[in-house]
Scaffold this motif. Structure first.
Motif, PDB file in Angstrom:
ATOM      1  N   ASP A 436       0.860  -1.187   0.000  1.00 43.06           N
ATOM      2  CA  ASP A 436       0.000   0.000   0.000  1.00 43.06           C
ATOM      3  C   ASP A 436       0.898   1.239   0.000  1.00 43.06           C
ATOM      4  O   ASP A 436       1.797   1.355   0.845  1.00 43.06           O
ATOM      5  CB  ASP A 436      -0.912  -0.006   1.227  1.00 43.06           C
ATOM      6  CG  ASP A 436      -1.928   1.127   1.211  1.00 43.06           C
ATOM      7  OD1 ASP A 436      -2.167   1.695   0.132  1.00 43.06           O
ATOM      8  OD2 ASP A 436      -2.470   1.452   2.279  1.00 43.06           O
ATOM      9  N   ILE A 456      -2.429   3.813  -3.900  1.00 45.82           N
ATOM     10  CA  ILE A 456      -2.590   2.610  -4.715  1.00 45.82           C
ATOM     11  C   ILE A 456      -2.175   1.414  -3.869  1.00 45.82           C
ATOM     12  O   ILE A 456      -1.166   1.477  -3.149  1.00 45.82           O
ATOM     13  CB  ILE A 456      -1.745   2.705  -6.015  1.00 45.82           C
ATOM     14  CG1 ILE A 456      -1.927   1.445  -6.871  1.00 45.82           C
ATOM     15  CG2 ILE A 456      -0.268   2.954  -5.698  1.00 45.82           C
ATOM     16  CD1 ILE A 456      -1.326   1.584  -8.265  1.00 45.82           C
ATOM     17  N   ASP A 457      -2.987   0.370  -3.891  1.00 41.94           N
ATOM     18  CA  ASP A 457      -2.604  -0.839  -3.165  1.00 41.94           C
ATOM     19  C   ASP A 457      -2.752  -2.052  -4.073  1.00 41.94           C
ATOM     20  O   ASP A 457      -3.523  -2.052  -5.041  1.00 41.94           O
ATOM     21  CB  ASP A 457      -3.378  -1.009  -1.864  1.00 41.94           C
ATOM     22  CG  ASP A 457      -4.884  -1.075  -2.043  1.00 41.94           C
ATOM     23  OD1 ASP A 457      -5.341  -1.551  -3.089  1.00 41.94           O
ATOM     24  OD2 ASP A 457      -5.601  -0.646  -1.124  1.00 41.94           O
ATOM     25  N   TYR A 458      -1.972  -3.077  -3.743  1.00 42.71           N
ATOM     26  CA  TYR A 458      -1.933  -4.293  -4.549  1.00 42.71           C
ATOM     27  C   TYR A 458      -1.763  -5.488  -3.622  1.00 42.71           C
ATOM     28  O   TYR A 458      -1.032  -5.413  -2.630  1.00 42.71           O
ATOM     29  CB  TYR A 458      -0.767  -4.248  -5.539  1.00 42.71           C
ATOM     30  CG  TYR A 458      -0.517  -5.565  -6.253  1.00 42.71           C
ATOM     31  CD1 TYR A 458      -1.278  -5.934  -7.360  1.00 42.71           C
ATOM     32  CD2 TYR A 458       0.474  -6.442  -5.794  1.00 42.71           C
ATOM     33  CE1 TYR A 458      -1.054  -7.141  -8.002  1.00 42.71           C
ATOM     34  CE2 TYR A 458       0.698  -7.658  -6.438  1.00 42.71           C
ATOM     35  CZ  TYR A 458      -0.068  -7.999  -7.535  1.00 42.71           C
ATOM     36  OH  TYR A 458       0.143  -9.200  -8.164  1.00 42.71           O
ATOM     37  N   SER A 459      -2.447  -6.573  -3.940  1.00 44.59           N
ATOM     38  CA  SER A 459      -2.230  -7.811  -3.204  1.00 44.59           C
ATOM     39  C   SER A 459      -2.387  -9.000  -4.137  1.00 44.59           C
ATOM     40  O   SER A 459      -3.141  -8.950  -5.118  1.00 44.59           O
ATOM     41  CB  SER A 459      -3.211  -7.944  -2.027  1.00 44.59           C
ATOM     42  OG  SER A 459      -4.529  -8.151  -2.484  1.00 44.59           O
ATOM     43  N   GLN A 460      -1.660 -10.045  -3.822  1.00 48.27           N
ATOM     44  CA  GLN A 460      -1.766 -11.312  -4.543  1.00 48.27           C
ATOM     45  C   GLN A 460      -1.900 -12.426  -3.523  1.00 48.27           C
ATOM     46  O   GLN A 460      -1.024 -12.609  -2.671  1.00 48.27           O
ATOM     47  CB  GLN A 460      -0.555 -11.560  -5.439  1.00 48.27           C
ATOM     48  CG  GLN A 460      -0.647 -12.864  -6.235  1.00 48.27           C
ATOM     49  CD  GLN A 460       0.567 -13.105  -7.107  1.00 48.27           C
ATOM     50  OE1 GLN A 460       1.677 -12.688  -6.779  1.00 48.27           O
ATOM     51  NE2 GLN A 460       0.374 -13.764  -8.237  1.00 48.27           N
ATOM     52  N   GLN A 500      -5.417 -11.679  -7.772  1.00 48.15           N
ATOM     53  CA  GLN A 500      -4.657 -10.433  -7.748  1.00 48.15           C
ATOM     54  C   GLN A 500      -5.628  -9.259  -7.685  1.00 48.15           C
ATOM     55  O   GLN A 500      -6.606  -9.224  -8.441  1.00 48.15           O
ATOM     56  CB  GLN A 500      -3.766 -10.312  -8.980  1.00 48.15           C
ATOM     57  CG  GLN A 500      -2.742 -11.438  -9.096  1.00 48.15           C
ATOM     58  CD  GLN A 500      -1.833 -11.268 -10.287  1.00 48.15           C
ATOM     59  OE1 GLN A 500      -1.154 -10.259 -10.440  1.00 48.15           O
ATOM     60  NE2 GLN A 500      -1.818 -12.284 -11.150  1.00 48.15           N
ATOM     61  N   ARG A 501      -5.344  -8.331  -6.782  1.00 48.03           N
ATOM     62  CA  ARG A 501      -6.211  -7.173  -6.569  1.00 48.03           C
ATOM     63  C   ARG A 501      -5.386  -5.894  -6.694  1.00 48.03           C
ATOM     64  O   ARG A 501      -4.323  -5.762  -6.084  1.00 48.03           O
ATOM     65  CB  ARG A 501      -6.850  -7.225  -5.178  1.00 48.03           C
ATOM     66  CG  ARG A 501      -7.659  -8.479  -4.882  1.00 48.03           C
ATOM     67  CD  ARG A 501      -8.099  -8.492  -3.431  1.00 48.03           C
ATOM     68  NE  ARG A 501      -8.943  -9.629  -3.097  1.00 48.03           N
ATOM     69  CZ  ARG A 501      -8.488 -10.802  -2.679  1.00 48.03           C
ATOM     70  NH1 ARG A 501      -7.180 -10.991  -2.535  1.00 48.03           N
ATOM     71  NH2 ARG A 501      -9.311 -11.788  -2.398  1.00 48.03           N
ATOM     72  N   LEU A 502      -5.899  -4.954  -7.475  1.00 53.58           N
ATOM     73  CA  LEU A 502      -5.243  -3.657  -7.643  1.00 53.58           C
ATOM     74  C   LEU A 502      -6.283  -2.569  -7.438  1.00 53.58           C
ATOM     75  O   LEU A 502      -7.356  -2.599  -8.059  1.00 53.58           O
ATOM     76  CB  LEU A 502      -4.632  -3.532  -9.037  1.00 53.58           C
ATOM     77  CG  LEU A 502      -3.955  -2.190  -9.359  1.00 53.58           C
ATOM     78  CD1 LEU A 502      -2.718  -1.993  -8.485  1.00 53.58           C
ATOM     79  CD2 LEU A 502      -3.598  -2.107 -10.841  1.00 53.58           C
ATOM     80  N   ASP A 525     -11.331  -0.542  -8.323  1.00 50.88           N
ATOM     81  CA  ASP A 525     -10.643  -1.818  -8.124  1.00 50.88           C
ATOM     82  C   ASP A 525     -10.704  -2.667  -9.375  1.00 50.88           C
ATOM     83  O   ASP A 525     -11.703  -2.666 -10.111  1.00 50.88           O
ATOM     84  CB  ASP A 525     -11.293  -2.598  -6.980  1.00 50.88           C
ATOM     85  CG  ASP A 525     -10.784  -2.176  -5.623  1.00 50.88           C
ATOM     86  OD1 ASP A 525      -9.665  -2.582  -5.269  1.00 50.88           O
ATOM     87  OD2 ASP A 525     -11.506  -1.428  -4.941  1.00 50.88           O
ATOM     88  N   SER A 548     -14.277  -5.719 -11.949  1.00 47.41           N
ATOM     89  CA  SER A 548     -13.912  -4.352 -11.579  1.00 47.41           C
ATOM     90  C   SER A 548     -15.104  -3.705 -10.891  1.00 47.41           C
ATOM     91  O   SER A 548     -16.255  -4.106 -11.109  1.00 47.41           O
ATOM     92  CB  SER A 548     -13.494  -3.537 -12.811  1.00 47.41           C
ATOM     93  OG  SER A 548     -14.562  -3.429 -13.729  1.00 47.41           O
TER      94      SER A 548
END
Length: 784
Positions: A436, A456-460, A500-502, A525, A548
């Motif tokens: 994040d 902006i955040d990202y997770s896998q 995967q989330r962005l 998202d 999305s």
């Protein structure tokens, strides 16, 4: 609050008179660690209900020894100031610190000082948190946040003797602890919806709800943002977000050792250590650990844990800090959460009631063994007094070896033997990588103060779960004979998923005339999901499915001069829905929307928070069975929850702390599949209409026993229903108690839950689950 005044020449007689007058108050129960003098004085003044003022040249680093136990204010002050050449006096509710001049009057000096202020991720003194970042991702007063938040600090966790997150929230408004006595995850029900995902320090933490329980001793705070909250966290259940805050390094010296013993042969040692690693305080550390060997209230189910959390912080200046956080946890237990038949628990059985300690598995076979670790960092840098960067990264991994026996829903004709048992082995490896990054800009325009945030955040998240079926023989639940063993393992099913989330988000907190706070935020998202067969990875049934969603939030708070803060907000959430309907069209995300109005009251100078909230929370696009095309689903389902939450929390008097909470929840299915029209209007499984809890702890200083502290609590949960059968779990009340004794560096606490050892059925969602029987734990603590 910053204040300024002039120190006038004063005599020793005036000083002694002021201290003597203040000494008429009850003794203070202190727990001040060895730390810089200015911090110790700030804590002492706050506990005595005084403002603190001292000259700037007195702020040089002076270390004090730890000061604990019951002390009159003059005694405590003299101990802290011993050998410093300083003295103190009380002047109109202010503790004034000044230099001691032998035989001479003090010259007139202009002084300014600022009392210690709570931070959004730091310790909570007592029960009332004043600031949080969970609701806004900025360090914001809770009074200025237009959405309900519950914060449980380490002090409250310790006082309640909580051994899990569900224990810690037992006295919190709007939260319902899961009925199962399982140890495979932290299952929390918020506003009628189960919350299965969790966050640590603001980033996604676990891959699914079976990744084990978090160790509360390693947490500084447990925070719950209630209601739809995808604006800051992306895909999330509509009930809310569970975010925990890690214990972090500090330059204040901390040395603590605990030894715990209690019911079910519990033996536990734990420790928490922190301090500066360099003379200038640029480097600091924290090391928290725990080792436990224990049984549980269910036969053959252990509760063993090894936990270690090292942390390191580098802060070269006031503008920059880098905190490294790591954690290792290994649990050895068993599922124990499959429940028991309704007949013999909630319903009568000619053989009597099934014992609440009954184990339905096979000793030596059933196990839930996990090993997990996480490592990451938190980076903060202030480019100026207006622009700040925050960046975090965490890598989490878990390996699980899980074997359990399950029983049939019904009993044989003898009403004592399970019709059949089966068994399943589960091998699972999960991982989560989360990041994040945000920029906060504080600015003013047109008389409006803005705190703007973009990020902006990202997770896998990766899950590899393989299941193997086994057979098991019948079991007499009233006179079990174990040792029949289980059959050979046969590969059953499993999956390998990659999600995967962005997300990109923006938020503006606008403070108008220092009395109105307007919050506006939005987020976009994108989610991509892949899922393949565990045993045949080439067989993929979800291939790069993309979802999305846009979610938003708007809220308004009015800050009255008397501490009253009414608020109103609308917020949204979403969750991806995997799969396709009969036509091959991919499902849309489920959507959540909450309307909430409430009011908080925090009187100035009082450690007390009163709150009330009304809400309506709706979840749409819920998957239900297609009545025309067998084996398919469609998105026509809807669930709705409406409720009222009332809470009073804090210090009622100098010696008395209280938590009082009432929750009314009407959660039900509003639209169901045409195949099951009777489901429409039914209440959600396991969600009671009414919950009421009351906890109080009292220091007996007013009775000449300042070392002694007594606590007692009551928890009432209304009757609950199930959507799967007509069995109701009756209402129940349980009582808890605590006794604490502190002297010098030593403290002893005895915590007892379910004081009357009441046997009760907590819930019957599909089978029935007993509540935990009486549990007593004694903890001896040494701090230096």
């Amino acid at each position: 609050m910053t204040s300024a005044f002039r120190l006038k020449p004063t005599s020793v007689a005036a000083l002694l008179l002021g201290l003597a007058l203040h000494a008429q108050a009850a003794p203070l129960q202190l727990d001040l660690p060895a730390q810089p003098l200015d911090r110790a004085l700030a804590q002492l003044a706050r506990q005595a209900g005084l403002q603190l003022l001292l000259a700037p040249d007195m702020l040089q680093v002076r270390q004090t020894a730890a000061l604990r136990g019951a002390h009159e204010l003059p005694e405590a002050l003299a101990e802290l100031l011993r050998g410093t050449g300083l003295r103190g006096r009380i002047d109109a509710g202010t503790l004034v610190i000044e230099r001691l001049a032998s035989g001479a009057s003090l010259p007139e000096v202009r002084v300014t000082a600022q009392g210690e202020q709570e931070s959004a991720t730091g310790p909570v003194t007592g029960y009332v948190a004043k600031r949080s970042a969970t609701g806004t991702k900025t360090d914001t007063p809770i009074l200025e946040t237009p959405q309900s938040i519950t914060v449980v600090g380490a002090d409250q966790i310790d006082t309640l003797g909580a051994q899990s997150i569900t224990d810690a929230i037992a006295y919190s408004v709007g939260a319902l602890r899961a009925p199962y006595m399982e140890r495979t995850g932290d299952v929390v029900v918020l506003r009628g919806f189960s919350v299965n995902s969790s966050y640590r320090d603001g980033t996604r933490y676990q891959a699914n709800r079976f990744d084990g329980q978090q160790e509360p001793y390693g947490l500084e705070r447990i925070e719950v943002l209630k209601g739809a909250a995808s604006i800051l966290y992306g895909a999330a259940e509509p009930g809310g977000v569970l975010n925990t805050v890690s214990k972090r390094p500090t330059t204040d010296p901390l040395h603590e050792l605990n030894v715990t013993a209690g019911s079910f042969n519990r033996k536990q040692v734990s420790g928490d250590f922190a301090g500066a690693l360099s003379a200038d305080g640029a480097w600091s550390y924290r090391l928290t650990g725990l080792l436990r060997d224990s049984g549980t209230s269910i036969d053959y189910v252990p509760d063993n844990r090894t936990y270690l959390a090292p942390a390191l912080k580098w802060q070269p200046n006031a503008s920059t800090s880098l905190t490294l956080l790591s954690e290792y946890q290994r649990d050895r237990t068993a599922y124990g959460g499959d429940g028991l038949p309704t007949v013999g628990t909630a319903l009568p059985n000619p053989n009597g009631q099934i014992p609440r300690n009954r184990f339905v598995g096979e000793p030596g076979y059933d196990r839930y063994d996990i090993a997990r670790y996480s490592v990451g960092y938190l980076l903060e840098h202030a480019f100026s007094d207006k622009l700040k960067l925050r960046h975090s990264l965490r890598n989490y991994r878990m390996h699980q070896d899980w074997s359990s026996v399950y029983i049939a829903l019904d009993l044989d004709t003898d009403q004592r033997t399970s019709l059949g048992r089966g068994a399943e082995d589960r091998q699972e490896k999960n991982s989560v990588r989360g990041s994040d990054t945000s920029l906060q800009y504080d600015w003013q325009a047109g008389g409006i103060a803005h705190t703007s945030l973009v990020g902006i955040d990202y997770s896998q998240s990766k899950v590899a779960s393989g299941r193997y079926d086994r057979t098991a023989g019948p079991l007499d639940l009233y006179a079990p004979v174990y040792g029949g063993g289980v059959g050979d393992a046969v590969p059953s099913y499993g999956w390998r998923s990659d999600t995967q989330r962005l997300g990109i988000y923006a938020q503006d907190q606008m403070k108008i005339a220092n009395q109105w706070v307007l919050l506006l935020g939005g987020r976009r998202d994108a989610v991509r999901q892949d899922e393949c067969d565990y045993f045949d990875p080439s067989n993929c049934y979800i291939d790069k499915q993309k979802s999305s969603a846009f979610t938003g939030r708007a809220g308004l708070v009015y800050l009255a001069d008397n501490g009253l803060a009414p608020f109103a907000s609308v917020s949204q959430s979403f969750e991806p829905a995997t799969g396709v309907d009969h036509s091959g069209a991919r499902f849309k995300p489920t959507r959540g929307e909450q309307l909430e109005v409430g009011v908080r009251y925090q009187p100035a100078g009082v450690d007390l928070m009163l709150s009330a909230a009304l809400y309506q929370l709706t979840q749409k696009n819920v998957l239900v069975d297609d009545p025309v095309h067998s084996g398919f689903q469609m998105q026509q389902g809807e669930a709705r929850s409406r409720g009222l939450e009332l809470e009073a929390k804090g210090r009622a008097t100098r010696n008395l702390q209280l938590i009082a909470a009432y929750t009314y929840t009407d959660a039900r299915t509003t639209q169901a599949s045409p195949l099951y029209p009777e489901a429409a209007g039914k209440r959600s499984s396991g969600v009671p209409y009414n919950q009421l809890s009351l906890w109080g702890d009292y220091n007996l200083g007013a009775f000449g026993l300042p070392e002694l502290r007594l606590g007692a609590g009551m928890r009432y949960v209304d009757a609950t229903t199930s959507q799967w059968h007509d069995v109701r779990a009756p209402a129940y009340s349980v009582f808890d108690a605590m006794v604490g004794y502190a002297t010098g560096p030593w403290k002893f606490a005895l915590n007892i839950s379910n004081l009357g050892d009441k046997t009760y059925v907590a819930s019957c969602p599909y089978r029935c689950f007993y509540g935990e029987p009486r549990k007593a734990m004694g903890t001896l603590t040494y701090r230096w």
